[in-house]
Scaffold this motif. Structure first.
Motif, short mmCIF file in Angstrom:
data_model
loop_
_atom_site.label_atom_id
_atom_site.label_comp_id
_atom_site.label_asym_id
_atom_site.label_seq_id
_atom_site.Cartn_x
_atom_site.Cartn_y
_atom_site.Cartn_z
N LYS A 52 30.40 37.96 38.64
CA LYS A 52 31.79 38.20 38.26
C LYS A 52 31.96 38.03 36.75
O LYS A 52 32.79 38.70 36.14
N VAL B 222 43.39 31.60 39.31
CA VAL B 222 42.38 32.12 40.23
C VAL B 222 41.05 31.51 39.79
O VAL B 222 40.69 31.58 38.62
N GLU C 9 40.90 32.69 36.02
CA GLU C 9 41.66 33.83 35.49
C GLU C 9 43.11 33.77 35.90
O GLU C 9 43.49 33.06 36.84
N ASN C 10 43.93 34.55 35.19
CA ASN C 10 45.35 34.63 35.50
C ASN C 10 45.55 35.37 36.81
O ASN C 10 44.77 36.27 37.14
N LEU D 251 47.05 38.13 38.89
CA LEU D 251 47.63 39.44 38.65
C LEU D 251 48.70 39.68 39.72
O LEU D 251 48.39 39.59 40.91
N GLU E 229 47.76 45.36 46.02
CA GLU E 229 46.32 45.54 45.93
C GLU E 229 45.91 46.83 46.64
O GLU E 229 46.40 47.16 47.71
N VAL F 141 40.68 43.93 39.77
CA VAL F 141 40.47 42.59 40.33
C VAL F 141 38.97 42.35 40.44
O VAL F 141 38.47 41.28 40.13
N GLU F 142 38.27 43.35 40.91
CA GLU F 142 36.81 43.23 41.04
C GLU F 142 36.21 44.62 41.19
O GLU F 142 36.87 45.57 41.60
N ASN G 267 49.14 40.56 49.18
CA ASN G 267 48.01 40.82 50.07
C ASN G 267 47.44 39.50 50.56
O ASN G 267 47.59 38.49 49.94
P1 AMP Z 1 37.43 39.09 44.66
O1 AMP Z 1 36.30 38.54 45.48
O2 AMP Z 1 37.28 38.96 43.20
O3 AMP Z 1 37.84 40.45 45.12
O4 AMP Z 1 38.70 38.25 45.10
C1 AMP Z 1 39.12 38.16 46.46
C2 AMP Z 1 40.59 38.37 46.56
O5 AMP Z 1 41.28 37.38 45.80
C3 AMP Z 1 41.07 39.71 45.99
O6 AMP Z 1 40.93 40.75 46.89
C4 AMP Z 1 42.52 39.37 45.66
O7 AMP Z 1 43.32 39.47 46.81
C5 AMP Z 1 42.45 37.94 45.21
N1 AMP Z 1 42.32 37.89 43.75
C6 AMP Z 1 41.18 37.83 43.03
N2 AMP Z 1 41.43 37.82 41.70
C7 AMP Z 1 42.79 37.87 41.57
C8 AMP Z 1 43.68 37.87 40.46
N3 AMP Z 1 43.26 37.79 39.21
N4 AMP Z 1 44.99 37.92 40.73
C9 AMP Z 1 45.46 37.97 42.00
N5 AMP Z 1 44.67 37.97 43.08
C10 AMP Z 1 43.34 37.92 42.89
#
Ligand code: AMP
Ligand code: GLY
Length: 430
Positions: free
Chosen positions: A103, A144, A188-189, A191, A195, A286-287, A429
């Motif tokens: 990440k 986060v 991280e902040n 968001l 989604e 987000v990813e 979400n």
């Molecule tokens: P990731 O594995 O990075 O996709 O994170 C898993 C889930 O966490 C995402 O699908 C989002 O629902 C939530 N998430 C991750 N990063 C953020 C962010 N910066 N702001 C809000 N929700 C986040």
């Protein structure tokens, strides 16, 4: 054409189903696959092998195309291995797969190439992370916290609670009882927004938009309970609209592919952009995932017209292809899980129960199942057991039909959410 699919879940079941219905495809091998996949014509499951053995198998059987389901094989470099042997495989190199595998790598990449994402800080030791946390305005803005490497969906916590944040960094970096372990950690902040996951096939700077889907990550209704691999998913043909898709292409997809090229890791394969769309309809990453999603694949593949196998084959060679399009329809996919899933503490799942499929044959994708040695059917053998997909002209219609289908299916301990595809935009979400 002979195809090899790697993986064993519902996503790979959907690949096997789609390809088995394509006249261009003569034979489909799946490794490891699961016992249910042989219900599709032309499909043979071959069990588990090392990457070197899979390469040798692909050479010996003269496989024309290999499609990789899960990320681990990609981050371990299976694509480099196959390409070195002159085999056609669809997926990114080991280097490019770091966009999902780390990440922090992904965040630094986005920063360098000015791809919109949440602002962040990284720490490579516990002491500094604790100090960093004490300066973070958690009560006001939330935070986060992400473990750096692959964590099977368990490495992300979103919270407004300082003590939860403190526990999380201890869990991720120190606590030996927690399976997620990372020497490096990311803050991280949060968001805000809605989604959505957007999928493209990519080769170098060329890309083909496959479609979008919204998944439901939490175990329980109303986005309650622990995070899972995904409890269901839907595709709404009216959103993202063209204007938003255009922004995603210009602000995210193109600079991502250009950045990959500039870093000497030209991107080939499926690109999964996990996005947050804010109230101004602006997209933020987000990813990245370097593969298709599960259950997003089971949601989208039934909407595809044309041969996916032929399209990928042509696309790998030239970066362009025709004959594949997404129907202008909605689809809804509902996942059924075993009792005890997702078992974040690794306690045993409630497995080994006979599955009554209630004569449902079309629209069902199998995942955590195995043959019942004493009978004709299947037993549940994994967390996410199966799912049903229905497409229709509206999300509401597709959802109703999908639930009607799911009501026919039964096994002891079975769980599924009752609110898949009910989320309205503006709701969070989970
Ligand atoms: P990731 O594995 O990075 O996709 O994170 C898993 C889930 O966490 C995402 O699908 C989002 O629902 C939530 N998430 C991750 N990063 C953020 C962010 N910066 N702001 C809000 N929700 C986040
Ligand atoms: N459903 C999310 C994923 O496949 O990562």
């Amino acid at each position: 054409m002979k195809v090899l699919i790697l993986g064993s879940g519902g996503r790979e079941d959907a690949f096997a189903w789609k390809l088995s219905n394509e006249s261009q495809i003569e034979k489909i091998y799946v490794s490891p696959g699961h016992d249910g996949m042989s219900r599709f014509e032309k499909v043979e499951t071959i069990g588990s092998f090392s990457h070197e053995e899979l390469r040798d198998f692909a050479k010996e059987k003269k496989i024309d195309l290999t499609i990789v389901g899960p990320e681990t094989a990609l981050t371990m470099g299976i694509v480099d291995l196959f390409i070195d042997s002159g085999l056609r495989i669809f997926g990114p190199s080991k280097k490019a797969a770091q966009l999902e595998g780390s990440k922090i790598f992904a965040k630094n990449f986005m920063k360098k190439y000015e791809i919109p994402t949440a602002s962040f800080e990284t720490y490579d030791n516990y002491k500094d992370a604790v100090a960093g946390l004490s300066n973070w305005p958690i009560e006001e803005k939330g935070i986060v916290i992400k473990a750096d490497g692959l964590a099977g969906g368990k490495g992300v916590v979103v919270t407004h609670d300082r003590s939860e944040a403190e526990h999380t960094i201890n869990d991720f970096m120190i606590n030996p009882e927690i399976s997620v372990k990372s020497d490096t950690i990311l803050f991280e902040n949060i968001l805000p927004g809605d989604e959505v996951s957007v999928f493209a096939l990519c080769k170098g700077l060329d890309s083909f938009y496959l479609g979008s889907a919204c998944d439901h990550k939490r175990l329980g209704d109303n986005d309650t309970g622990p995070n899972t691999g995904g409890m269901g998913c839907f595709r709404d043909p009216s959103w993202p609209d063209l204007n938003l898709l255009n922004k995603i292409e210009e602000r995210i997809l193109k600079p991502t592919l250009q950045g990959c090229m500039a870093e000497g890791m030209s991107y080939n394969g499926f690109l999964f952009m996990g996005l947050m769309i804010d109230e101004k309809s602006d997209p933020y990453v987000v990813e990245y995932n370097v593969r298709l999603g599960d259950p997003e694949t089971q949601t989208l593949l039934p909407l595809l017209d044309g041969s996916l196998g032929q399209f990928i084959y042509d696309f790998i060679d030239s970066g362009s292809a025709d004959g594949l399009s997404l129907k202008d329809e909605a689809s809804v996919h509902i996942v059924a899980t075993s009792g005890g899933y997702p078992s974040l503490d690794d306690s045993p799942l409630d497995l080994g129960h006979s599955i009554d499929l209630g004569n449902v044959q079309d629209g069902i994708f199998l995942a955590g199942i195995k043959n019942d040695e004493n009978g004709n059917g299947y037993l549940n053998s994994g967390g996410r057991v199966l799912g049903v997909t229905v497409s229709s002209s509206t999300v509401d219609e597709a959802r109703e039909k999908a639930y009607r289908l799911m009501e026919n299916i039964k096994f002891k301990g079975m769980h599924y959410r009752s609110d898949i595809a009910r989320r309205k935009r503006g709701e969070t979400n989970g």
